[in-house]
Design a protein around this motif. Structure first.
Motif, PDB file in Angstrom:
ATOM      1  N   LEU A 105       0.844  -1.209   0.000  1.00 49.90           N
ATOM      2  CA  LEU A 105       0.000   0.000   0.000  1.00 49.90           C
ATOM      3  C   LEU A 105       0.878   1.256   0.000  1.00 49.90           C
ATOM      4  N   ILE A 106       1.900   1.264   0.859  1.00 49.72           N
ATOM      5  CA  ILE A 106       2.789   2.437   0.920  1.00 49.72           C
ATOM      6  C   ILE A 106       3.574   2.570  -0.386  1.00 49.72           C
ATOM      7  N   LEU A 107       3.992   1.435  -0.920  1.00 51.98           N
ATOM      8  CA  LEU A 107       4.726   1.467  -2.189  1.00 51.98           C
ATOM      9  C   LEU A 107       3.871   2.085  -3.297  1.00 51.98           C
ATOM     10  N   ARG A 108       2.589   1.796  -3.278  1.00 54.74           N
ATOM     11  CA  ARG A 108       1.694   2.266  -4.340  1.00 54.74           C
ATOM     12  C   ARG A 108       1.238   3.692  -4.126  1.00 54.74           C
ATOM     13  N   HIS A 109       0.937   4.038  -2.867  1.00 51.44           N
ATOM     14  CA  HIS A 109       0.296   5.339  -2.629  1.00 51.44           C
ATOM     15  C   HIS A 109       1.075   6.257  -1.705  1.00 51.44           C
ATOM     16  N   GLY A 110       2.090   5.735  -1.006  1.00 54.42           N
ATOM     17  CA  GLY A 110       2.788   6.547  -0.016  1.00 54.42           C
ATOM     18  C   GLY A 110       3.712   7.586  -0.656  1.00 54.42           C
ATOM     19  N   SER A 111       4.135   8.540   0.166  1.00 49.80           N
ATOM     20  CA  SER A 111       5.083   9.556  -0.318  1.00 49.80           C
ATOM     21  C   SER A 111       6.483   8.923  -0.374  1.00 49.80           C
ATOM     22  N   GLU A 112       7.390   9.613  -1.051  1.00 52.11           N
ATOM     23  CA  GLU A 112       8.777   9.117  -1.114  1.00 52.11           C
ATOM     24  C   GLU A 112       9.345   8.977   0.307  1.00 52.11           C
ATOM     25  N   ALA A 113       9.051   9.971   1.167  1.00 51.35           N
ATOM     26  CA  ALA A 113       9.575   9.928   2.542  1.00 51.35           C
ATOM     27  C   ALA A 113       9.001   8.728   3.297  1.00 51.35           C
ATOM     28  N   THR A 192      -9.970   8.341   4.633  1.00 45.42           N
ATOM     29  CA  THR A 192      -8.540   8.565   4.436  1.00 45.42           C
ATOM     30  C   THR A 192      -7.757   7.523   5.235  1.00 45.42           C
ATOM     31  N   ASN A 193      -6.656   7.055   4.661  1.00 44.08           N
ATOM     32  CA  ASN A 193      -5.745   6.165   5.396  1.00 44.08           C
ATOM     33  C   ASN A 193      -4.672   6.994   6.070  1.00 44.08           C
ATOM     34  N   VAL A 194      -4.510   6.792   7.393  1.00 47.08           N
ATOM     35  CA  VAL A 194      -3.420   7.478   8.094  1.00 47.08           C
ATOM     36  C   VAL A 194      -2.571   6.448   8.835  1.00 47.08           C
ATOM     37  N   PHE A 222      -8.571   6.067  20.080  1.00 49.37           N
ATOM     38  CA  PHE A 222      -7.821   7.281  19.714  1.00 49.37           C
ATOM     39  C   PHE A 222      -8.478   8.455  20.426  1.00 49.37           C
ATOM     40  N   ASP A 223      -7.735   9.070  21.335  1.00 51.18           N
ATOM     41  CA  ASP A 223      -8.285  10.199  22.072  1.00 51.18           C
ATOM     42  C   ASP A 223      -7.492  11.454  21.705  1.00 51.18           C
ATOM     43  N   ASP A 224      -7.980  12.161  20.681  1.00 53.67           N
ATOM     44  CA  ASP A 224      -7.329  13.398  20.264  1.00 53.67           C
ATOM     45  C   ASP A 224      -5.852  13.153  19.912  1.00 53.67           C
ATOM     46  N   VAL A 225      -5.607  12.107  19.148  1.00 57.70           N
ATOM     47  CA  VAL A 225      -4.225  11.739  18.785  1.00 57.70           C
ATOM     48  C   VAL A 225      -3.734  12.661  17.672  1.00 57.70           C
ATOM     49  N   PHE A 226      -2.545  13.241  17.853  1.00 60.59           N
ATOM     50  CA  PHE A 226      -1.995  14.107  16.802  1.00 60.59           C
ATOM     51  C   PHE A 226      -1.401  13.244  15.685  1.00 60.59           C
ATOM     52  N   ILE A 227      -1.855  13.509  14.472  1.00 64.21           N
ATOM     53  CA  ILE A 227      -1.336  12.795  13.293  1.00 64.21           C
ATOM     54  C   ILE A 227      -0.589  13.828  12.442  1.00 64.21           C
ATOM     55  N   PRO A 228       0.744  13.772  12.402  1.00 68.23           N
ATOM     56  CA  PRO A 228       1.486  14.730  11.571  1.00 68.23           C
ATOM     57  C   PRO A 228       1.012  14.659  10.114  1.00 68.23           C
ATOM     58  N   ALA A 229       1.062  15.791   9.435  1.00 65.26           N
ATOM     59  CA  ALA A 229       0.539  15.850   8.050  1.00 65.26           C
ATOM     60  C   ALA A 229       1.199  14.804   7.162  1.00 65.26           C
ATOM     61  N   ASP A 230       2.481  14.507   7.426  1.00 67.41           N
ATOM     62  CA  ASP A 230       3.184  13.576   6.529  1.00 67.41           C
ATOM     63  C   ASP A 230       2.841  12.104   6.817  1.00 67.41           C
ATOM     64  N   GLN A 231       1.871  11.871   7.722  1.00 64.17           N
ATOM     65  CA  GLN A 231       1.460  10.477   7.997  1.00 64.17           C
ATOM     66  C   GLN A 231       0.131  10.131   7.302  1.00 64.17           C
ATOM     67  N   GLY A 234      -1.183   9.041   0.641  1.00 66.14           N
ATOM     68  CA  GLY A 234      -1.791   9.524  -0.603  1.00 66.14           C
ATOM     69  C   GLY A 234      -2.610  10.783  -0.338  1.00 66.14           C
ATOM     70  N   GLU A 235      -3.689  10.908  -1.111  1.00 65.64           N
ATOM     71  CA  GLU A 235      -4.533  12.100  -0.987  1.00 65.64           C
ATOM     72  C   GLU A 235      -5.550  11.929   0.130  1.00 65.64           C
ATOM     73  N   VAL A 236      -5.853  13.026   0.825  1.00 70.40           N
ATOM     74  CA  VAL A 236      -6.960  13.005   1.785  1.00 70.40           C
ATOM     75  C   VAL A 236      -8.236  12.692   0.993  1.00 70.40           C
ATOM     76  N   GLY A 237      -9.044  11.736   1.475  1.00 68.04           N
ATOM     77  CA  GLY A 237     -10.293  11.378   0.781  1.00 68.04           C
ATOM     78  C   GLY A 237     -10.137  10.216  -0.189  1.00 68.04           C
ATOM     79  N   ASP A 238      -8.901   9.706  -0.346  1.00 67.48           N
ATOM     80  CA  ASP A 238      -8.681   8.608  -1.303  1.00 67.48           C
ATOM     81  C   ASP A 238      -8.697   7.234  -0.616  1.00 67.48           C
ATOM     82  N   GLY A 239      -9.144   7.210   0.657  1.00 66.08           N
ATOM     83  CA  GLY A 239      -9.044   5.978   1.450  1.00 66.08           C
ATOM     84  C   GLY A 239      -9.814   4.802   0.883  1.00 66.08           C
ATOM     85  N   TRP A 240     -10.989   5.038   0.329  1.00 62.39           N
ATOM     86  CA  TRP A 240     -11.807   3.913  -0.152  1.00 62.39           C
ATOM     87  C   TRP A 240     -11.101   3.150  -1.266  1.00 62.39           C
TER      88      TRP A 240
END
Ligand SMILES: Cc1cc2nc3c(=O)[nH]c(=O)nc-3n(C[C@H](O)[C@H](O)[C@H](O)COP(=O)(O)OP(=O)(O)OC[C@H]3O[C@@H](n4cnc5c(N)ncnc54)[C@H](O)[C@@H]3O)c2cc1C
Length: 383
Positions: A105-113, A192-194, A222-231, A234-240
């Motif tokens: 999944l990360i190989l297909r949709h993840g960022s280079e980082a 979205t996948n995070v 998950f109680d107000d867990v901070f998710i850094p933007a780089d986590q 892919g695109e926000v909304g592309d989770g399905w």
């Protein structure tokens, strides 16, 4: 009508060389007492040291590019390695989810980082991942996911709950499918996948005990867990779209009919000692069913090798494969001379007990058989 196609797929000669290498390795491991064969080992037998030894031999992330710690081998070579590990009942659960679906999944949709950060440690067998799809109100109907992702400064805040998270208490990360916006008319929008660091503040993991007291499942809060933007993957909304592809990886492998293989081997051995033609016929039918399932499954590995996304074919083989696993257990139950027990000194009894305890989950996990039949029916144009 969109029919499915199972082209005959031969395994290359390199795969058979690899098979012998894996067999030799597994024989050494067993001779050294480093593992005992177990039914349902791919989800239940979590052994980080074993995973790291597999990683060192290049048996994890086999098809991924070498630049990300992978080994650039074919899906068919990987298939042979999986087949041998499963047939041996080896303790592969620690890295299984990362290797099977989160890495691809990360190989297909993840960022280079993300690729550089996560794939090499997965391939070394030292980073373990949980699947964060199901929620109390969202199982078969995944679009009902309610865990909420809201913008917060440079990143996001996540609040909600996952359930039935296999091995999350031993994992480093969870790939969580969460709601980042309204569902829209299709109900598939706004997901979205995070990547959730399971040690982050605000994450609580609670066990759901199995009937035998074992700890496999969890509730993850998950109680107000901070998710850094780089986590975000892919695109926000592309989770399905991502989760649909991910499920094809989750459903397509030989683990969907080899979960009870150590028991099947013991069934065949015991049947040899019994002069019971009716039993012989049943066992022969089981083994021929396995041979047919294997051909279908290797055909799917060939489709993956060619870059296809065999959603319908995988659903069909998973449905038939998990029914086969149940049949192995039923026939073994009829052959049992004593109450099966995981504490027995007799392998047949232990593997039967494991298959009975774990059996109810075979046709549920990764999508229930009713849902899979719905996918097959849609593939045939029937709905
Ligand atoms: C061993 C095991 C491990 C698991 N590991 C994980 C994990 O790591 N991560 C994770 O996210 N989830 C995990 N799950 C959860 C699993 O994905 C869900 O159990 C599964 O998707 C079914 O959802 P549900 O339990 O909510 O049942 P429901 O969706 O409530 O279904 C209940 C019953 O109704 C039937 N049904 C539902 N909808 C339909 C329909 N439209 N048509 C016909 N029949 C229908 C189902 O087939 C089922 O028989 C695991 C489950 C098991 C058993």
């Amino acid at each position: 009508m969109t029919a499915f196609t199972f082209a005959t797929q031969r395994l290359p000669a390199t795969a058979e060389v690899l098979r012998q290498e894996v067999r030799d390795f597994l024989a050494e491991e067993q001779a050294a007492g480093r593992f005992q064969p177990v039914c349902d080992a791919w989800l239940g037998s979590f052994d980080p040291d074993f995973s790291q030894r597999l990683g060192a031999r290049g048996y994890i992330g086999m098809t991924w590019p070498k630049t990300y710690g992978g080994h650039g081998r074919s899906a068919l070579e990987r298939y042979v390695v999986l087949e041998e590990l499963l047939a041996a009942g080896a303790p592969v659960a620690a890295h299984w989810i990362a290797d099977r679906q989160m890495g691809p999944l990360i190989l297909r949709h993840g960022s280079e980082a993300q690729k550089q950060r996560y794939l090499p440690e997965m391939a070394r067998g030292s980073a373990y991942w949980a699947i964060g799809m199901s929620e109390p109100g969202a199982g078969s109907d995944l679009s009902a996911v309610r865990s909420k992702l809201e913008p917060d400064g440079d990143g996001w805040r996540l609040t909600g709950q996952k359930i039935w998270s296999s091995g999350a208490h031993d994992c480093h990360y969870m790939m969580a499918l969460v709601r980042s916006g309204p569902p829209g008319d299709s109900r598939h929008e706004g997901l979205t996948n995070v990547i959730v660091d399971l040690r982050a503040p605000g994450v609580t993991i609670r066990p759901i005990r199995l009937l035998d007291g074992g700890h496999h499942f969890n509730e993850v809060f998950f109680d107000d867990v901070f998710i850094p933007a780089d986590q975000v993957v892919g695109e926000v909304g592309d989770g399905w779209r991502q989760v649909t592809e991910e499920l094809a990886y989750e459903r397509s492998g030989p683990e969907r009919f080899l979960t009870t293989f150590p028991l099947l081997r013991a069934v065949v051995e015991r049947a040899r000692t019994l002069a019971d033609p009716y039993l012989h016929r049943e066992v022969a039918l089981l083994v021929s069913e396995l041979a047919a399932l294997r051909e279908l499954s290797i055909s799917i590995a060939g489709m993956l090798e060619r870059g296809a996304n065999p959603v319908v074919e995988a659903a069909l083989v998973k449905d038939a494969g998990t029914q086969f696993e149940r049949k192995v257990t039923e026939i073994a139950e009829r052959m049992a001379c004593q109450m099966p027990s995981t504490a027995s000194a007799d392998g047949f009894s232990v593997w039967l007990a494991q298959s009975i305890y774990h059996g109810p989950g075979f046709t549920l996990r990764g999508g229930t058989n009713e849902i899979l039949r719905g996918i097959v029916a849609r593939g045939l144009g029937l709905r």
